[in-house]
Write a protein that holds these residues in place. Structure first.
Motif, PDB file in Angstrom:
ATOM      1  N   ASP A 169      33.659  32.190  23.622  1.00  0.00           N
ATOM      2  CA  ASP A 169      34.233  31.266  22.634  1.00  0.00           C
ATOM      3  C   ASP A 169      35.754  31.406  22.605  1.00  0.00           C
ATOM      4  O   ASP A 169      36.342  31.852  21.623  1.00  0.00           O
ATOM      5  CB  ASP A 169      33.638  31.555  21.253  1.00  0.00           C
ATOM      6  N   HIS A 170      36.379  31.086  23.725  1.00  0.00           N
ATOM      7  CA  HIS A 170      37.834  31.063  23.745  1.00  0.00           C
ATOM      8  C   HIS A 170      38.274  30.238  24.945  1.00  0.00           C
ATOM      9  O   HIS A 170      37.511  30.003  25.873  1.00  0.00           O
ATOM     10  CB  HIS A 170      38.436  32.476  23.820  1.00  0.00           C
ATOM     11  N   ALA A 171      39.512  29.821  24.919  1.00  0.00           N
ATOM     12  CA  ALA A 171      40.068  29.047  26.029  1.00  0.00           C
ATOM     13  C   ALA A 171      41.186  29.847  26.678  1.00  0.00           C
ATOM     14  O   ALA A 171      41.714  30.792  26.095  1.00  0.00           O
ATOM     15  CB  ALA A 171      40.592  27.705  25.521  1.00  0.00           C
ATOM     16  N   GLY A 172      41.539  29.460  27.878  1.00  0.00           N
ATOM     17  CA  GLY A 172      42.630  30.127  28.580  1.00  0.00           C
ATOM     18  C   GLY A 172      42.141  31.293  29.405  1.00  0.00           C
ATOM     19  O   GLY A 172      40.956  31.437  29.713  1.00  0.00           O
ATOM     20  N   GLU A 173      43.096  32.169  29.772  1.00  0.00           N
ATOM     21  CA  GLU A 173      42.768  33.309  30.622  1.00  0.00           C
ATOM     22  C   GLU A 173      41.887  34.303  29.877  1.00  0.00           C
ATOM     23  O   GLU A 173      42.036  34.521  28.677  1.00  0.00           O
ATOM     24  CB  GLU A 173      44.054  33.994  31.092  1.00  0.00           C
ATOM     25  N   GLY A 174      40.977  34.908  30.628  1.00  0.00           N
ATOM     26  CA  GLY A 174      40.082  35.892  30.039  1.00  0.00           C
ATOM     27  C   GLY A 174      40.671  37.292  30.079  1.00  0.00           C
ATOM     28  O   GLY A 174      41.793  37.500  30.557  1.00  0.00           O
ATOM     29  N   PRO A 175      39.928  38.274  29.581  1.00  0.00           N
ATOM     30  CA  PRO A 175      40.391  39.656  29.610  1.00  0.00           C
ATOM     31  C   PRO A 175      40.651  40.143  31.039  1.00  0.00           C
ATOM     32  O   PRO A 175      40.022  39.687  31.989  1.00  0.00           O
ATOM     33  CB  PRO A 175      39.223  40.421  28.974  1.00  0.00           C
ATOM     34  N   ALA A 176      41.583  41.082  31.166  1.00  0.00           N
ATOM     35  CA  ALA A 176      41.934  41.636  32.473  1.00  0.00           C
ATOM     36  C   ALA A 176      41.751  43.146  32.440  1.00  0.00           C
ATOM     37  O   ALA A 176      42.027  43.804  31.426  1.00  0.00           O
ATOM     38  CB  ALA A 176      43.378  41.285  32.844  1.00  0.00           C
ATOM     39  N   ALA A 177      41.289  43.690  33.557  1.00  0.00           N
ATOM     40  CA  ALA A 177      41.058  45.128  33.676  1.00  0.00           C
ATOM     41  C   ALA A 177      42.190  45.761  34.477  1.00  0.00           C
ATOM     42  O   ALA A 177      42.686  45.188  35.439  1.00  0.00           O
ATOM     43  CB  ALA A 177      39.730  45.392  34.370  1.00  0.00           C
ATOM     44  N   GLU A 178      42.586  46.945  34.052  1.00  0.00           N
ATOM     45  CA  GLU A 178      43.571  47.749  34.770  1.00  0.00           C
ATOM     46  C   GLU A 178      42.887  49.077  35.099  1.00  0.00           C
ATOM     47  O   GLU A 178      42.534  49.839  34.193  1.00  0.00           O
ATOM     48  CB  GLU A 178      44.819  47.983  33.924  1.00  0.00           C
ATOM     49  N   ILE A 179      42.704  49.335  36.384  1.00  0.00           N
ATOM     50  CA  ILE A 179      42.009  50.548  36.828  1.00  0.00           C
ATOM     51  C   ILE A 179      43.012  51.430  37.552  1.00  0.00           C
ATOM     52  O   ILE A 179      43.627  51.003  38.545  1.00  0.00           O
ATOM     53  CB  ILE A 179      40.829  50.200  37.746  1.00  0.00           C
ATOM     54  N   GLN A 180      43.216  52.650  37.054  1.00  0.00           N
ATOM     55  CA  GLN A 180      44.160  53.574  37.660  1.00  0.00           C
ATOM     56  C   GLN A 180      43.445  54.378  38.762  1.00  0.00           C
ATOM     57  O   GLN A 180      42.407  54.998  38.507  1.00  0.00           O
ATOM     58  CB  GLN A 180      44.737  54.549  36.623  1.00  0.00           C
ATOM     59  N   ILE A 181      44.014  54.328  39.957  1.00  0.00           N
ATOM     60  CA  ILE A 181      43.481  55.091  41.093  1.00  0.00           C
ATOM     61  C   ILE A 181      44.597  55.970  41.620  1.00  0.00           C
ATOM     62  O   ILE A 181      45.666  55.476  41.992  1.00  0.00           O
ATOM     63  CB  ILE A 181      42.951  54.150  42.190  1.00  0.00           C
TER      64      ILE A 181
END
Length: 326
Positions: free
Chosen positions: A207-219
């Motif tokens: 229920d939202h518009a635009g870009e979705g959540p983004a993940a940041e994975i530290q390696i």
């Protein structure tokens, strides 16, 4: 004796045989069908398009796939089906929560002109209608695969950490978090930044518009601690013959696994003793150990060595001779 032949019957002339009647009629019908394009039949799977559902309500489960329809009409009309895909519009404007059984109405089929409906299956569609609710749920990031050799996942974040979902009350109330589709980190050697997708139950939407959540994975490189035994000591900057006791050293180093691999291969590691300006005699000295800047020397054994320098000079060109000062 004269035999008179019976008079010829006129029945055959007035009443011809049935085949004599129907063959011309059949030929005429076939000629008419050929001229007009004929009347043919075909079966269709017509998709169902749901519309008009009241606000606050939703259909539970997958929507109907379609209805089977047999249509008839001239070949020219049937040929238009390839370009004019029929649709059955299912009006839900009057439904209420619960199980609803709705009859299929032929007049709601949008068919090309000239086609008529001969049969529809099923005759009714059964739907389950529920109250629709909205909830914000925590996002759980899923990671798959392994980073490159010597590297590891050291942290993960997802922004925003929650997401708003909308769906049937019976499904939404059973959820405590929402899981992302797996993010693959196979063979990665650095941070991964990626917009994520979600594994959502049927009937649940974002229920939202635009870009979705983004993940940041530290390696980052995997940190290890490794022991290196029996390393020989290099002697520098003396012209004298020498004897060092003990002759080898053992060290323990902590650092990235990839860096430790280079040390194991004999690279980027120096263990030596600088005897510059020392006269013949007996000395107690420490070894000098140089390591890459991303490592830490954890342990040294032994820490002290006994060095005996002789008055006898070494041959030129040997290690530590004046010709080979470092």
């Amino acid at each position: 004796m004269n035999h008179r032949l019976p008079p010829k019957s006129t029945f055959g002339a007035l009443h011809p045989r049935p085949s004599a009647i129907w063959l011309p009629v059949a030929a005429a019908v076939l000629f008419w069908m050929a001229a007009c394009g004929g009347s043919l039949e075909t079966d269709l799977l017509v998709p169902v398009q749901v519309s008009g559902i009241p606000e606050g309500l939703t259909v539970v489960g997958p929507p109907p796939k379609g209805v089977e329809v047999r249509v008839a009409g001239p070949q020219s009309a049937l040929a238009t089906l390839a370009d004019q895909q029929p649709v059955y519009r299912l009006d839900l404007s009057k439904v209420v929560p619960g199980v609803q059984t709705l009859p299929i109405q032929a007049e709601r089929l949008e068919l090309p002109k000239g086609l008529t409906v001969r049969r529809i299956l099923p005759l009714r569609l059964t739907l389950r209608i529920e109250r629709e609710i909205r909830r914000e749920l925590e996002i759980q990031l899923r990671i798959t695969g392994k980073p490159a050799a010597g590297f590891q996942v050291t942290g993960e974040t997802i922004l925003p950490p929650v997401i708003a979902l909308r769906g049937p009350a019976s499904i939404m109330e059973a959820l405590d978090k929402v899981y992302t589709k797996p993010v693959d980190v196979t063979s990665m050697t650095g941070p991964v930044h990626k917009e994520v997708a979600f594994d959502l139950p049927a009937g649940v939407t974002i229920d939202h518009a635009g870009e979705g959540p983004a993940a940041e994975i530290q390696i980052e490189p995997r940190i290890e601690q490794r022991r290196f035994d029996d390393l020989p000591l290099e002697v520098r900057n003396t012209p004298h013959r020498f004897e060092i006791t003990p002759a080898v050293i053992h060290i323990e180093v902590k650092g990235p696994a990839t860096t430790l691999e280079t040390l194991a291969a004999g690279k980027n590691l120096a263990v030596f003793m600088d005897l510059e300006n020392l006269d013949p005699g007996v000395y107690v000295r420490r070894a000098t150990i140089t390591l890459p800047v991303d490592t830490t020397l954890v342990q040294v054994n032994p820490e002290l060595f006994t060095v005996k320098l002789s008055a006898v000079k070494r041959e030129k060109g040997g290690n530590g001779s004046p010709d080979s000062k470092q």
